[in-house]
Design an enzyme around this catalytic site. Structure first.
Site, PDB file in Angstrom:
ATOM      1  CE  LYS A   1      -3.890  -5.564  -5.485  1.00  0.00           C
ATOM      2  NZ  LYS A   1      -4.964  -4.644  -5.624  1.00  0.00           N
TER       3      LYS A   1
ATOM      4  CE1 TYR B   1      -4.111  -1.949   0.824  1.00  0.00           C
ATOM      5  CE2 TYR B   1      -2.453  -3.398   1.788  1.00  0.00           C
ATOM      6  CZ  TYR B   1      -3.732  -3.186   1.316  1.00  0.00           C
ATOM      7  OH  TYR B   1      -4.640  -4.212   1.329  1.00  0.00           O
TER       8      TYR B   1
ATOM      9  CG  HIS C   1      -8.375  -0.971  -3.914  1.00  0.00           C
ATOM     10  ND1 HIS C   1      -8.855  -2.230  -3.681  1.00  0.00           N
ATOM     11  CD2 HIS C   1      -9.456  -0.179  -4.093  1.00  0.00           C
ATOM     12  CE1 HIS C   1     -10.175  -2.209  -3.717  1.00  0.00           C
ATOM     13  NE2 HIS C   1     -10.573  -0.971  -3.962  1.00  0.00           N
TER      14      HIS C   1
END
Length: 154
Positions: free
Chosen positions: A133, A86, A102
């Site tokens: 991601k 994160y 997220h």
């Protein structure tokens, strides 16, 4: 804080810490780990960690580097990666989250001496892309270097 080794977890109050987070806290002097009634030294606890994960030290060095810089890391087993990372200041939570809340990366720590072929690299990148991601490779040697990889469509 005091924690008790229980399999591949350390119990602290009402929380279960993964071995890597427990070792990080032990390394910083913020946690004492006991097995039964015996306080484990850092070296003894490391041996226990290595029985569960032979790549523990490689993973730990990348983990520690990012934690020391203020990033929050969590397990990424369900993504097929070592960790999800994160951005600084983001606290993971369950339930509905904004885009910023997220995790931003999936992290694969690797030794500088490790090799993997193009298919393995593409597989890691696809996992990151499919979970929205970025892939973060943590190259571990005397120092740790991070390479961020993004998936681009031609």
């Amino acid at each position: 804080m005091i924690g008790y080794l229980f399999g591949n977890r350390v119990l602290v109050d009402d929380k279960e810490l993964p071995l890597i987070e427990a070792y990080y806290l032990l390394d910083k002097g913020e946690l004492e780990v006991y097995e039964d009634d015996k306080k484990l030294s850092k070296e003894e606890f490391l041996k226990k960690c290595l029985t569960y994960d032979e790549r523990f030290l490689i993973r730990y060095k990348a983990y520690k580097e990012l934690r020391d810089k203020g990033y929050t890391l969590g397990t990424a087993l369900k993504f097929g990666a070592d960790f999800r990372v994160y951005d600084i200041g983001v606290i993971p939570k369950k339930g509905k989250r904004s885009e910023r809340e997220h995790s931003k990366w999936v992290l694969y720590p690797v030794s500088k001496d490790e090799t993997f072929d193009f298919y393995e690299f593409a597989s890691k990148n696809r996992v990151a892309h499919s979970t929205r991601k970025k892939l973060l490779l943590g190259i571990v040697s005397d120092k740790i270097e991070f390479i961020e990889v993004s998936w681009k469509k031609p």
